[in-house]
Design an enzyme around this catalytic site. Sequence first.
Site, short mmCIF file in Angstrom:
data_model
loop_
_atom_site.label_atom_id
_atom_site.label_comp_id
_atom_site.label_asym_id
_atom_site.label_seq_id
_atom_site.Cartn_x
_atom_site.Cartn_y
_atom_site.Cartn_z
N GLU A 83 1.02 -1.13 -0.11
CA GLU A 83 -0.07 -0.18 0.06
C GLU A 83 0.94 1.35 0.02
O GLU A 83 1.97 1.19 0.45
CB GLU A 83 -0.85 -0.16 1.38
CG GLU A 83 -1.92 -0.99 1.35
CD GLU A 83 -2.57 -0.88 2.49
OE1 GLU A 83 -2.30 -0.15 3.58
OE2 GLU A 83 -3.60 -1.72 2.82
N HIS A 116 -8.71 2.58 6.48
CA HIS A 116 -8.62 2.01 7.77
C HIS A 116 -7.49 2.02 8.55
O HIS A 116 -7.43 2.34 9.82
CB HIS A 116 -9.52 0.61 7.98
CG HIS A 116 -8.80 -0.16 7.43
ND1 HIS A 116 -8.71 -0.82 6.17
CD2 HIS A 116 -7.94 -1.17 8.11
CE1 HIS A 116 -7.75 -1.62 6.01
NE2 HIS A 116 -7.39 -2.23 7.38
#
Length: 292
Positions: free
Chosen positions: A211, A249
């Site tokens: 990510e 998140h």
Amino acid sequence: MSILVNNRTKVVVQGLSGSQGKFHAQKMKEYGTNIVAGVVPGRGGSDVDGTPVFDTVEEAIRATGANASIVYVPPAYAADAVMESVDANLDLCVCITEGIPVKDMIKVKRLMKTSSSKTMLIGPNCPGVITPGECKMGIMPGEIHTPGTVGIVSKSGTLTYEAVKQVSAFGFGQSTCVGIGGDPIIGLKYIDLLEMYQFDAQTECVVLIGEIGGQAEVKAGEWIKQNFNKPVVAFIAGQTAPKGKRMGHAGAIISGGDDTAAAKMKALEECGVHVVQSPADIGKKVAEVLGK
């Protein structure tokens, strides 16, 4: 062979009496995971759906021979639960809990660095780990996994499942899948897992899901270039994320030019990693690099 867990793993569920612990423990049992005990302070001597409950991890180990734990404990108490497993010298602790304060995880990491304990930590804020057909410690849907030769290591839970689907669609199963979690402070990192895959005879190829934010993927690429002799297929999520905006998140954020998805993809490619632009291409690329 496999890494981290197999059919000999004996699992303690910390937080077994809670709604999440009870639900996922049942799913793990149905999958075939050997859950031998639960740990809930103050509930020792009782049971949950036939699984004996103990007040402490130490008591559970003495009674059952458990060698791994999984934590389904609320954020305010989860770090203490992990530290209890470390103090008990378990082989592995998997912490599923999301939202553990960073300051609490600093205490966990300090203990793990100064303790003589052998405990390895996966997570927190992760889907867990699964060796298909043998042991599932986590919240992943067990039915999508099939035994095979592709290792999967990922920061993302849902993208782990997508990688599993893609790999399976092209006729490959998985050796062991590990969701390491995307929090700022976690246990085992990419390189730790890659070292294990390197020495696992069953694993022929590794899929790495990364990510935006941080340098973990770049460091993994540099390690792969110098040390890893199996093909690695990678996907980096967050390709359209704007700089400076906190995303998702796990709170991933691009702080500079070298932690964007594009920069990470370029760095990995330069290290010999097979980078795909879309998760839909993972299975196809795995088949290509394995020549099957």
